[in-house]
Design a protein around this motif. Structure first.
Motif, PDB file in Angstrom:
ATOM      1  N   ASP A 132      14.673   4.530  -5.106  1.00  0.00           N
ATOM      2  CA  ASP A 132      12.883   3.892  -4.643  1.00  0.00           C
ATOM      3  C   ASP A 132      12.395   5.681  -3.932  1.00  0.00           C
ATOM      4  OD1 ASP A 132      14.987   4.105  -2.820  1.00  0.00           O
ATOM      5  OD2 ASP A 132      13.302   2.633  -1.836  1.00  0.00           O
ATOM      6  N   PRO A 164      10.465   8.041  -4.141  1.00  0.00           N
ATOM      7  CA  PRO A 164       9.031   8.374  -3.991  1.00  0.00           C
ATOM      8  C   PRO A 164       8.892   7.914  -2.662  1.00  0.00           C
ATOM      9  CG  PRO A 164       8.827   7.281  -6.237  1.00  0.00           C
ATOM     10  CD  PRO A 164      10.040   7.062  -5.898  1.00  0.00           C
ATOM     11  N   ASN A 180       8.420   9.981  -9.428  1.00  0.00           N
ATOM     12  CA  ASN A 180       7.857   8.622  -9.407  1.00  0.00           C
ATOM     13  C   ASN A 180       9.254   8.159  -9.504  1.00  0.00           C
ATOM     14  OD1 ASN A 180       5.632   7.920  -7.831  1.00  0.00           O
ATOM     15  ND2 ASN A 180       4.477   7.853 -10.251  1.00  0.00           N
TER      16      ASN A 180
END
Length: 74
Positions: A10, A12, A49
Motif C-alpha cells: 500500500d 500510496p 499506485n
C-alpha cells in the motif's frame, strides 16, 4: 504501513515521497524515495499506485554510495 518483508503493497498511503533533482523531466527512469520511516521505501515514479521496496538505511546508503562512486551502472 511499512512492512518488515522488504515491500509495501500500500505504498500510496505513505507520505514524504520525493524524486532526485538529478531526474530528468521525462519521468522515464526515475525512482522516488519516502522520508521519515525506519526503513527506506523506494518506488517507481511511473507507478505511484503500485508497491514499494524497502531497504535498511545502511543498505540504501551503500547502494547510493556505490552508484556515486561508479561501482554500479546507472
Amino acid at each position: 504501513m511499512v512492512s518488515s518483508r522488504r515491500s509495501v503493497a500500500d505504498a500510496p498511503t505513505l507520505t514524504g515521497w520525493f524524486k532526485s533533482s538529478y531526474s530528468g523531466g521525462s519521468n522515464g527512469e526515475c525512482l522516488e524515495v519516502a522520508r521519515g520511516y525506519a526503513t527506506v521505501p523506494v518506488r517507481d515514479s511511473k507507478a505511484t499506485n503500485g508497491p514499494a521496496l524497502t531497504f535498511s538505511p545502511e543498505g540504501w546508503t551503500r547502494f547510493v554510495t556505490a552508484l556515486k562512486d561508479g561501482q554500479l551502472s546507472a
